[in-house]
Design a protein around this motif. Structure first.
Motif, PDB file in Angstrom:
ATOM      1  N   PHE A  50       9.965   3.683 -46.949  1.00 39.65           N
ATOM      2  CA  PHE A  50       8.806   4.177 -46.282  1.00 39.65           C
ATOM      3  C   PHE A  50       7.942   3.273 -45.431  1.00 39.65           C
ATOM      4  N   LYS A  59       1.885   8.888 -36.872  1.00 43.59           N
ATOM      5  CA  LYS A  59       2.376   9.669 -37.850  1.00 43.59           C
ATOM      6  C   LYS A  59       3.553  10.622 -37.682  1.00 43.59           C
TER       7      LYS A  59
ATOM      8  N   PRO B  51      -0.756   2.661 -48.765  1.00 42.10           N
ATOM      9  CA  PRO B  51      -0.704   3.860 -47.907  1.00 42.10           C
ATOM     10  C   PRO B  51      -2.207   4.382 -47.760  1.00 42.10           C
ATOM     11  N   HIS B  54      -3.347   2.199 -44.835  1.00 44.64           N
ATOM     12  CA  HIS B  54      -2.752   2.286 -43.541  1.00 44.64           C
ATOM     13  C   HIS B  54      -3.262   3.556 -42.908  1.00 44.64           C
ATOM     14  N   LEU B  55      -3.505   4.768 -43.835  1.00 47.53           N
ATOM     15  CA  LEU B  55      -4.070   5.829 -43.526  1.00 47.53           C
ATOM     16  C   LEU B  55      -5.333   5.638 -42.675  1.00 47.53           C
ATOM     17  N   ALA B  63      -3.387  11.710 -39.086  1.00 45.92           N
ATOM     18  CA  ALA B  63      -3.022  11.960 -40.353  1.00 45.92           C
ATOM     19  C   ALA B  63      -3.265  13.157 -41.130  1.00 45.92           C
ATOM     20  N   LEU B  65      -3.413  15.702 -39.379  1.00 44.40           N
ATOM     21  CA  LEU B  65      -2.469  16.770 -39.013  1.00 44.40           C
ATOM     22  C   LEU B  65      -1.478  16.919 -39.710  1.00 44.40           C
ATOM     23  N   THR B  66      -0.830  15.715 -40.392  1.00 48.64           N
ATOM     24  CA  THR B  66       0.386  15.829 -41.177  1.00 48.64           C
ATOM     25  C   THR B  66       0.010  15.992 -42.633  1.00 48.64           C
ATOM     26  N   ARG B 205       7.437   5.649 -53.300  1.00 46.12           N
ATOM     27  CA  ARG B 205       7.478   6.570 -52.256  1.00 46.12           C
ATOM     28  C   ARG B 205       6.810   7.914 -52.596  1.00 46.12           C
ATOM     29  N   GLU B 206       6.730   8.284 -54.084  1.00 47.81           N
ATOM     30  CA  GLU B 206       5.984   9.612 -54.227  1.00 47.81           C
ATOM     31  C   GLU B 206       4.512   9.430 -54.063  1.00 47.81           C
ATOM     32  N   PHE B 208       3.112   7.410 -52.005  1.00 45.71           N
ATOM     33  CA  PHE B 208       3.053   7.385 -50.460  1.00 45.71           C
ATOM     34  C   PHE B 208       3.288   8.968 -49.809  1.00 45.71           C
ATOM     35  N   ARG B 209       4.091   9.571 -50.391  1.00 46.49           N
ATOM     36  CA  ARG B 209       4.143  11.038 -49.968  1.00 46.49           C
ATOM     37  C   ARG B 209       3.170  11.915 -49.922  1.00 46.49           C
ATOM     38  N   PHE B 212       0.065  10.531 -47.671  1.00 42.66           N
ATOM     39  CA  PHE B 212       0.340  10.661 -46.494  1.00 42.66           C
ATOM     40  C   PHE B 212       0.295  12.140 -45.922  1.00 42.66           C
ATOM     41  N   TYR B 213       1.406  12.876 -46.753  1.00 44.28           N
ATOM     42  CA  TYR B 213       1.607  14.211 -46.421  1.00 44.28           C
ATOM     43  C   TYR B 213       1.179  15.420 -47.509  1.00 44.28           C
TER      44      TYR B 213
END
Lengths: 190, 344
Positions: A50, A59, B51, B54-55, B63, B65-66, B205-206, B208-209, B212-213
């Motif tokens: 990632f 993004k 994360p 970086h955000l 950011a 937006l997503t 990863r989780e 981060f997800r 970020f999302y």
């Protein structure tokens, strides 16, 4: 269950899983990957860390979720939502060269990057359909003049797939009512 | 739990004070535990901070937006400094300019025939640490440890209310076979699969997800399965007999010169060290193998200071026969405890 049965079963399971994975590989090719990715090589190298998405300024990089073991957590681009600005930061931080390191200048990018190619639906495109002048894709394109040129009295866009890197900025910019441009992976026919 | 045990330990100490200056060992052991917890906290903090940082560095509006803007407010408060590059989570991280790659990732890349110089340079520092310190990552840095602690707490709670929990022991070689199968599947399937069943990578990863999302993916289900396995099937069973990383580190760190050693004269055969170990090591009967994660909890819990880390060739040669002893009369719980030389 004896040892031979166990090993045989395990091997059969493995063979089945491998065949399944190979089938998935073809399916996964239908996604746009971040810049510097080469089909096949990318899937073998990406360790799903990632880091590319972490540094991506707009993004634009998303991930497959779900329990699909082949493509789970592999990065892809959803270009109609957000195009790639070709900064090449993701290729810089990729620890395994799944995204091949590329300098961020336009000439190097055009020489090395091929994320996809543009497909224009002329029935939906405003100038091609004779509904007026638009030119938005031309202004959005970082290689305007070479990857896309304007033709005719309506100044309709004409794409040069060989010159296009597939960043998708035109797809993002294309008016949502028209949605005439789609970037498809380079391997896809059409 | 530690506070509940303390009075008991104090009592033991006064009773056993004639044996030796256990307090001295205790002090060092506690310092070791503090250091370990600091490293662990930093590792877990990194998973969340990378994360978020970086955000905050990248465009906040995009950011939002997503990610639905959930964490953007928090990210905006992260100081906007030009810090040295910090990218990634424990699985592969660039920290203070030093690129570090998990040896497991390198092994999988090797299996997929995509090992190159960049990977070799990245894996060098971590490989060196694993060869020297064995399976230390599991005890010092793995971000799954807070979940394991929660699982152990849940087990203790369930047992207190009278739920019988099974203690399934998978075969000793199971983790190695699983690792081999995963590497084989990586080699044949042409994709890097190991990260999908490896908790440090999954957690990175989780998180981060989520940041970020604003959501979770299928990896969260794998983590949940590992947690439930650890809680209801076998204590730390995932770490012990399923985790591919643990298996690889045990293999690579088999010759690590740092071992837990027992002073037989001081040992009272109280079994506390065997009980506290998550990974099924048995320091009390000198049954330690490369599965030891060097967490030092057995040392901290020993009431007489009989256990300590030893470094060097002496430890290596003495540690070698720590494989299962051929004669095992005292196997299993409730069997008569071995009466060693110092037993009393």
């Amino acid at each position: 269950m004896n040892r031979r049965g166990f090993i045989g079963g395990a091997l059969a399971l493995l063979a089945g899983a491998t065949a399944g994975l190979k089938a998935k590989l073809a399916k996964a090719a239908s996604r746009i990957r971040p810049p510097g990715a080469k089909l096949g090589d990318f899937e073998r190298r990406c360790i799903r860390c990632f880091r590319c998405a972490e540094v991506c300024p707009p993004k634009a990089i998303r991930f497959h979720s779900g329990l699909d073991f082949f493509s789970a957590d592999l990065p892809f681009l959803e270009l109609d939502a957000r195009g790639c600005i070709l900064c090449m930061k993701c290729t810089e931080v990729c620890p395994t060269s799944a995204l091949e390191p590329t300098p961020g200048d336009p000439a190097a990018v055009q020489a090395k990057v091929k994320m996809g190619k543009p497909v224009l639906d002329r029935k939906k495109c405003i100038p091609w359909a004779g509904q007026g002048v638009c030119r938005i894709c031309f202004y959005a394109c970082p290689y305007a003049g070479s990857a896309v040129v304007l033709v005719g009295p309506q100044q309709a866009p004409l794409f040069e797939p060989e010159k296009c890197v597939g960043c998708g900025l035109c797809e993002e910019a294309c008016p949502k009512l028209a949605h005439a441009i789609r970037i498809v992976p380079p391997e896809v026919k059409g | 739990m530690a506070s509940a045990r303390r009075p008991e330990r104090a009592g033991r100490q006064s009773a056993l004070s004639r044996i030796g200056p256990a307090d001295l060992f205790l002090k060092r052991a506690r310092r070791y535990q503090r250091t370990r917890r600091l490293f662990l906290s930093l590792s877990v903090a990194l998973v969340f901070l990378a994360p978020l940082w970086h955000l905050s560095r990248n465009e906040l509006d995009s950011a939002g937006l997503t990610g639905g803007g959930r964490w953007v407010g928090l990210a905006a408060r992260v100081p906007h400094l030009e810090l040295p590059p910090l990218v990634g989570a424990p699985w592969t991280v660039e920290l203070l300019g030093l690129e570090m790659l998990d040896p497991l990732a390198a092994a999988a890349l090797l299996a997929a025939r995509s090992f190159d110089w960049e990977v070799a340079i990245g894996v060098l520092p971590t490989l060196l640490l694993v060869v020297l310190l064995g399976r230390f990552f599991c005890g010092w840095l793995c971000p799954y440890l807070p979940l394991l602690a929660a699982s152990n707490a849940a087990r203790a709670l369930l047992r207190r209310v009278g739920v019988r929990l099974p203690e399934v022991r998978l075969p000793r070689r199971a983790p190695l076979f699983l690792l081999a199968a995963l590497l084989l599947a990586t080699a044949l399937g042409g994709t890097q699969l190991i990260g999908l069943v490896y908790p440090p990578s999954l957690i990175g990863r989780e998180v981060f997800r989520a940041v970020f999302y604003g959501g979770l993916g299928g990896g969260a289900l794998v983590l949940l399965a590992a947690f439930l396995f650890d809680t209801f099937v076998s204590r730390a069973g995932f770490c012990r007999s399923l985790c591919p990383g643990g298996a690889l580190f045990s293999l690579l760190g088999a010759l690590s010169p740092i071992r837990v050693r027992r002073a037989k004269q001081a040992c009272t055969d109280c079994t506390l060290c065997d009980v506290v170990c998550n990974l099924g090591q048995q320091p009390m009967s000198d049954r330690l193998d490369s599965g030891c994660e060097r967490c030092g909890r057995c040392i901290a819990v020993c009431p007489t200071g009989a256990l300590k880390f030893e470094v060097g060739r002496a430890a290596l040669s003495a540690g070698a026969p720590a494989r299962p002893v051929p004669s095992r009369p005292e196997r299993g719980r409730g069997a008569p405890l071995p009466r060693g030389e110092g037993g009393a």
